[in-house]
Write a protein that holds these residues in place. Structure first.
Motif, PDB file in Angstrom:
ATOM      1  N   GLN A 291      41.818  39.871  35.368  1.00  0.00           N
ATOM      2  CA  GLN A 291      40.917  38.985  34.639  1.00  0.00           C
ATOM      3  C   GLN A 291      40.353  37.874  35.523  1.00  0.00           C
ATOM      4  O   GLN A 291      39.446  37.161  35.101  1.00  0.00           O
ATOM      5  CB  GLN A 291      41.657  38.365  33.450  1.00  0.00           C
ATOM      6  N   THR A 292      40.906  37.718  36.715  1.00  0.00           N
ATOM      7  CA  THR A 292      40.420  36.679  37.627  1.00  0.00           C
ATOM      8  C   THR A 292      39.382  37.245  38.582  1.00  0.00           C
ATOM      9  O   THR A 292      38.233  36.810  38.603  1.00  0.00           O
ATOM     10  CB  THR A 292      41.596  36.078  38.420  1.00  0.00           C
ATOM     11  N   ASP A 293      39.792  38.211  39.390  1.00  0.00           N
ATOM     12  CA  ASP A 293      38.877  38.865  40.325  1.00  0.00           C
ATOM     13  C   ASP A 293      39.502  40.193  40.736  1.00  0.00           C
ATOM     14  O   ASP A 293      40.650  40.229  41.185  1.00  0.00           O
ATOM     15  CB  ASP A 293      38.635  37.987  41.556  1.00  0.00           C
TER      16      ASP A 293
ATOM     17  N   ALA B 242      50.096  33.032  36.001  1.00  0.00           N
ATOM     18  CA  ALA B 242      48.713  33.101  35.530  1.00  0.00           C
ATOM     19  C   ALA B 242      48.025  31.748  35.658  1.00  0.00           C
ATOM     20  O   ALA B 242      46.858  31.660  36.071  1.00  0.00           O
ATOM     21  CB  ALA B 242      48.680  33.581  34.078  1.00  0.00           C
ATOM     22  N   VAL B 243      48.755  30.687  35.322  1.00  0.00           N
ATOM     23  CA  VAL B 243      48.194  29.339  35.464  1.00  0.00           C
ATOM     24  C   VAL B 243      47.946  29.014  36.935  1.00  0.00           C
ATOM     25  O   VAL B 243      46.904  28.449  37.302  1.00  0.00           O
ATOM     26  CB  VAL B 243      49.140  28.299  34.830  1.00  0.00           C
TER      27      VAL B 243
ATOM     28  N   SER C 107      44.896  31.138  38.200  1.00  0.00           N
ATOM     29  CA  SER C 107      43.634  30.653  37.630  1.00  0.00           C
ATOM     30  C   SER C 107      43.243  29.301  38.213  1.00  0.00           C
ATOM     31  O   SER C 107      42.068  29.066  38.538  1.00  0.00           O
ATOM     32  CB  SER C 107      43.753  30.555  36.104  1.00  0.00           C
ATOM     33  N   SER C 108      44.220  28.406  38.363  1.00  0.00           N
ATOM     34  CA  SER C 108      43.922  27.069  38.888  1.00  0.00           C
ATOM     35  C   SER C 108      43.422  27.137  40.325  1.00  0.00           C
ATOM     36  O   SER C 108      42.444  26.464  40.693  1.00  0.00           O
ATOM     37  CB  SER C 108      45.171  26.192  38.801  1.00  0.00           C
TER      38      SER C 108
ATOM     39  N   TYR D 274      42.051  29.721  41.801  1.00  0.00           N
ATOM     40  CA  TYR D 274      40.750  30.407  41.821  1.00  0.00           C
ATOM     41  C   TYR D 274      39.628  29.458  41.409  1.00  0.00           C
ATOM     42  O   TYR D 274      38.548  29.451  42.015  1.00  0.00           O
ATOM     43  CB  TYR D 274      40.803  31.612  40.891  1.00  0.00           C
ATOM     44  N   VAL D 275      39.881  28.632  40.393  1.00  0.00           N
ATOM     45  CA  VAL D 275      38.875  27.663  39.950  1.00  0.00           C
ATOM     46  C   VAL D 275      38.638  26.602  41.022  1.00  0.00           C
ATOM     47  O   VAL D 275      37.505  26.157  41.244  1.00  0.00           O
ATOM     48  CB  VAL D 275      39.313  27.016  38.622  1.00  0.00           C
TER      49      VAL D 275
ATOM     50  N   SER E 187      35.656  29.348  41.668  1.00  0.00           N
ATOM     51  CA  SER E 187      35.668  30.608  40.905  1.00  0.00           C
ATOM     52  C   SER E 187      34.965  31.729  41.657  1.00  0.00           C
ATOM     53  O   SER E 187      34.302  32.585  41.062  1.00  0.00           O
ATOM     54  CB  SER E 187      35.011  30.404  39.525  1.00  0.00           C
TER      55      SER E 187
ATOM     56  N   ASP F 160      36.504  42.127  28.691  1.00  0.00           N
ATOM     57  CA  ASP F 160      37.260  41.072  28.029  1.00  0.00           C
ATOM     58  C   ASP F 160      37.544  41.457  26.584  1.00  0.00           C
ATOM     59  O   ASP F 160      36.635  41.864  25.840  1.00  0.00           O
ATOM     60  CB  ASP F 160      36.484  39.754  28.070  1.00  0.00           C
TER      61      ASP F 160
END
Length: 213
Positions: free
Chosen positions: A33-35, A79-80, A83-84, A86-87, A91, A159
Motif C-alpha cells: 500500500q506504500t510503494d 506500518a506506522v 508510512s512515516s 515514506y511521507v 511520498s 485500495d
C-alpha cells in the motif's frame, strides 16, 4: 528410526512453507500500500529474518520442539514506521527512503528482541498482565483492521473500501483470499489433527485452480 527422519523432514518442509508464506504476506501488507518497489527489499528482509530466527531458535533454545516464525503482532508498529518515513521523503520512492526504512525495521527489531530477552532473563513476563485491557484490545483491533484492509488490497490490486463491495470485479478477485481465510479459521478447530494444515493448503490450491479456469 527412518520413519522418524522422514516425518521430521516433512514437518520441517511444511513449517518452512508456512513461514515463507507468512513472511511474504507480512511484506505485502507492509509495503504494497506504500510503494510496490519496496516489496522486493521488504520480502528479502523478512525472509532473512525468518532464517535467522529459525536457526537461532533451533540451535540455542532450551526447548527441542520450538518453532520460530515471523510474528504479525508488530505490523501496526512497522506500518506506522514505513508510512512515516515514506511521507518524510515526499511520498516518492528513492534509494534513501528504501535504505532508511530497512535500517529502521532492523533497529526496531533488534531493540524489541533485546527488550524481550531482558524481560525473560529478569523473569518479568508477568508485567504484561498490568497492561490495561482497552490498550490490548485496541492494539489487536488495529492488527485486525490492517490485516483485512491490507489483505483485500493485495488480493485485488486496488485500495479496498466500502464502495468496493459493489464492484463485481473486486468481489471476483478477493473471493479466493476470503475462502482461504475461512479455511484457516475452520482449520484451527482441528489443529490437533496433523493433516489439518496440509489439507487446508491442498484444498486452497485446488480451489484456486478451479476458480481461475
Amino acid at each position: 528410526m527412518q520413519s522418524s527422519y522422514i516425518a521430521n523432514i516433512i514437518s520441517g518442509g511444511l513449517i518452512a512453507l508456512v513461514n515463507i508464506s507468512v513472511a511474504v504476506s507480512v511484506a505485502a501488507l507492509l509495503f504494497a500500500q506504500t510503494d510496490q518497489r519496496l516489496m522486493v527489499p521488504g520480502i528479502a528482509i523478512l525472509l532473512i529474518g525468518t532464517l535467522v530466527t529459525g536457526l537461532g531458535g533451533t540451535l540455542f533454545s532450551g526447548y527441542k520442539a520450538v518453532v520460530c516464525s515471523p510474528r504479525n503482532g508488530l505490523i501496526p508498529v512497522f506500518a506506522v514506521i514505513v508510512s512515516s518515513i515514506y511521507v518524510s521523503f515526499g511520498s516518492e520512492y528513492s534509494v534513501g527512503a528504501e535504505a532508511t526504512i530497512i535500517v529502521a525495521i532492523m533497529v526496531t527489531t533488534t531493540f524489541a528482541g533485546l527488550f524481550l530477552l531482558l524481560l525473560g532473563r529478569l523473569k518479568l513476563g508477568n508485567l504484561v498482565r498490568y497492561i490495561p485491557y482497552p490498550v490490548t484490545g485496541g492494539f489487536f483491533a488495529g492488527i485486525g483492521y490492517i490485516f483485512i484492509q491490507g489483505g483485500l488490497t493485495v488480493a485485488s490490486g486496488r485500495d479496498a473500501d466500502l464502495g468496493s463491495i459493489a464492484d463485481p470485479q473486486f468481489i471476483q478477485l478477493v473471493t479466493p483470499a476470503v475462502v482461504l481465510a475461512l479455511c484457516l479459521i475452520i482449520g484451527k478447530m482441528f489443529r490437533d489433527n496433523r493433516l489439518s494444515v496440509p489439507g487446508i493448503l491442498l484444498l486452497t490450491v485446488l480451489f484456486s485452480m478451479v476458480y481461475w479456469q
